[in-house]
Scaffold this motif. Structure first.
Motif, PDB file in Angstrom:
ATOM      1  N   GLY A  41       0.777  -1.229   0.000  1.00 28.87           N
ATOM      2  CA  GLY A  41       0.000   0.000   0.000  1.00 28.87           C
ATOM      3  C   GLY A  41       0.803   1.270   0.000  1.00 28.87           C
ATOM      4  N   ARG A  42       2.004   1.211  -0.495  1.00 28.69           N
ATOM      5  CA  ARG A  42       2.819   2.421  -0.489  1.00 28.69           C
ATOM      6  C   ARG A  42       3.355   2.756  -1.869  1.00 28.69           C
ATOM      7  NH1 ARG A  42       3.644   4.944   4.333  1.00 28.69           N
ATOM      8  NH2 ARG A  42       4.217   6.584   2.902  1.00 28.69           N
ATOM      9  N   GLY A  43       4.646   2.903  -1.986  1.00 29.50           N
ATOM     10  CA  GLY A  43       5.243   3.476  -3.175  1.00 29.50           C
ATOM     11  C   GLY A  43       4.987   2.693  -4.443  1.00 29.50           C
ATOM     12  N   LEU A  44       4.922   3.420  -5.548  1.00 25.49           N
ATOM     13  CA  LEU A  44       4.743   2.806  -6.854  1.00 25.49           C
ATOM     14  C   LEU A  44       6.096   2.596  -7.510  1.00 25.49           C
ATOM     15  CD1 LEU A  44       1.873   3.988  -6.340  1.00 25.49           C
ATOM     16  CD2 LEU A  44       1.704   4.229  -8.801  1.00 25.49           C
TER      17      LEU A  44
ATOM     18  N   GLU B   8       7.905  12.686   4.164  1.00 24.06           N
ATOM     19  CA  GLU B   8       7.023  12.327   5.284  1.00 24.06           C
ATOM     20  C   GLU B   8       6.209  11.086   4.930  1.00 24.06           C
ATOM     21  OE1 GLU B   8       5.876  16.899   6.471  1.00 24.06           O
ATOM     22  OE2 GLU B   8       5.282  16.035   4.537  1.00 24.06           O
ATOM     23  N   ASP B   9       6.316  10.061   5.789  1.00 21.23           N
ATOM     24  CA  ASP B   9       5.475   8.883   5.584  1.00 21.23           C
ATOM     25  C   ASP B   9       4.012   9.200   5.876  1.00 21.23           C
ATOM     26  OD1 ASP B   9       7.818   6.333   6.735  1.00 21.23           O
ATOM     27  OD2 ASP B   9       7.518   7.286   4.791  1.00 21.23           O
ATOM     28  N   LEU B  88      -3.889   8.349   0.580  1.00 20.36           N
ATOM     29  CA  LEU B  88      -2.471   8.267   0.257  1.00 20.36           C
ATOM     30  C   LEU B  88      -2.199   9.199  -0.921  1.00 20.36           C
ATOM     31  CD1 LEU B  88       0.143   6.766   0.975  1.00 20.36           C
ATOM     32  CD2 LEU B  88      -0.578   4.933  -0.567  1.00 20.36           C
ATOM     33  N   GLY B 105       4.996   8.102  -1.583  1.00 21.42           N
ATOM     34  CA  GLY B 105       3.670   8.334  -1.039  1.00 21.42           C
ATOM     35  C   GLY B 105       3.696   8.881   0.379  1.00 21.42           C
ATOM     36  N   THR B 106       2.703   9.689   0.693  1.00 18.44           N
ATOM     37  CA  THR B 106       2.505  10.240   2.034  1.00 18.44           C
ATOM     38  C   THR B 106       1.072   9.982   2.445  1.00 18.44           C
ATOM     39  OG1 THR B 106       4.140  11.990   1.711  1.00 18.44           O
ATOM     40  CG2 THR B 106       2.498  12.322   3.456  1.00 18.44           C
ATOM     41  N   ARG B 107       0.920   9.351   3.593  1.00 14.66           N
ATOM     42  CA  ARG B 107      -0.429   9.093   4.089  1.00 14.66           C
ATOM     43  C   ARG B 107      -0.910  10.309   4.859  1.00 14.66           C
ATOM     44  NH1 ARG B 107      -3.000   4.744   3.680  1.00 14.66           N
ATOM     45  NH2 ARG B 107      -1.116   3.516   3.317  1.00 14.66           N
TER      46      ARG B 107
END
Lengths: 112, 112
Positions: A41-44, B8-9, B88, B105-107
């Motif tokens: 669920g994070r970076g592409l 930033e996460d 996100l 990505g930043t949540r």
């Protein structure tokens, strides 16, 4: 209007089995096409991109391959899946007149 | 090679307060910069883009972003956050209309 179709939405495959994910674009011609993988669920991560039929650029070495047999069709394949191939796969396109990318709804692949 | 950094996460903000999601980039030549939002198990939705012109770009859902060439930044902003903005967020850059690279990505979490 342009639309992008990506299927299937979810897929559970055993280790060692083959894979074929398909993406098609409607309403445009000569798009740039992309395959991304999103883990946890994070970076592409950009896997492949294509600027024309038969033209594929690979970004990272991996167990996957891509093909573009038609102008608006982009296929992601594997001969033998690994557990590490699990993830969320996204297809996208950009066009000559539209600089932003449009994404499909994604395929959740689980390798078991 | 082009790259994007989202330092930033996660960003936490209270509803009604302004929000900023940071992005810096590295690219040879003129950058094309984008922000996207992703809701769970969905593809990415385009928010806004900078190609040329005014440094302040306005996009969907009240979001805006400021292009700063000297700081190589493209921060996403919104004057008043909504709980429904929780998602996100991805920054992306391309050099020309081809390879499109995303940040990690930043949540964004907006609390009531």
């Amino acid at each position: 209007s342009q639309t992008i179709h990506q299927w299937p939405a979810t897929l559970v495959q055993p280790v060692g089995s083959p894979l074929s994910l398909e993406c098609t674009v409607e309403g445009t011609s000569n798009p740039n096409l992309y395959w991304y993988r999103q883990a946890a669920g994070r970076g592409l991560q950009l896997l492949f991109y294509s600027v024309g039929i038969g033209q594929i650029s690979s970004e990272v070495p991996q167990n996957l391959s891509a093909s573009r047999p038609q102008d608006r069709q982009f296929i992601l394949s594997s001969k033998k899946l690994l557990l590490s191939d699990s993830g969320f796969y996204l297809c996208a396109w950009t066009g000559q007149g539209n600089t932003e990318a449009f994404f499909g709804q994604g395929t959740r692949l689980t390798v078991v | 090679a082009q790259s994007v950094a989202q330092p930033e996460d996660q960003v936490n903000v209270a509803e009604g307060n302004p929000l900023t999601v940071k992005c810096t980039y590295s690219v040879s030549g003129n950058p094309y910069l984008f922000w996207y939002v992703q809701y769970p198990n969905r593809g990415l939705q385009f928010l806004l883009k900078y190609i040329t012109g005014d440094n302040l770009v306005k996009g969907s859902y009240g979001f805006e972003a400021e292009f700063n060439k000297s700081q190589t930044s493209f921060h996403l902003k919104k004057p008043s956050a909504l709980v429904s903005d929780s998602a996100l967020y991805f920054c992306a850059v391309s050099a020309g209309f081809q390879k499109l690279v995303f940040g990690t990505g930043t949540r964004l979490l907006v609390s009531p």
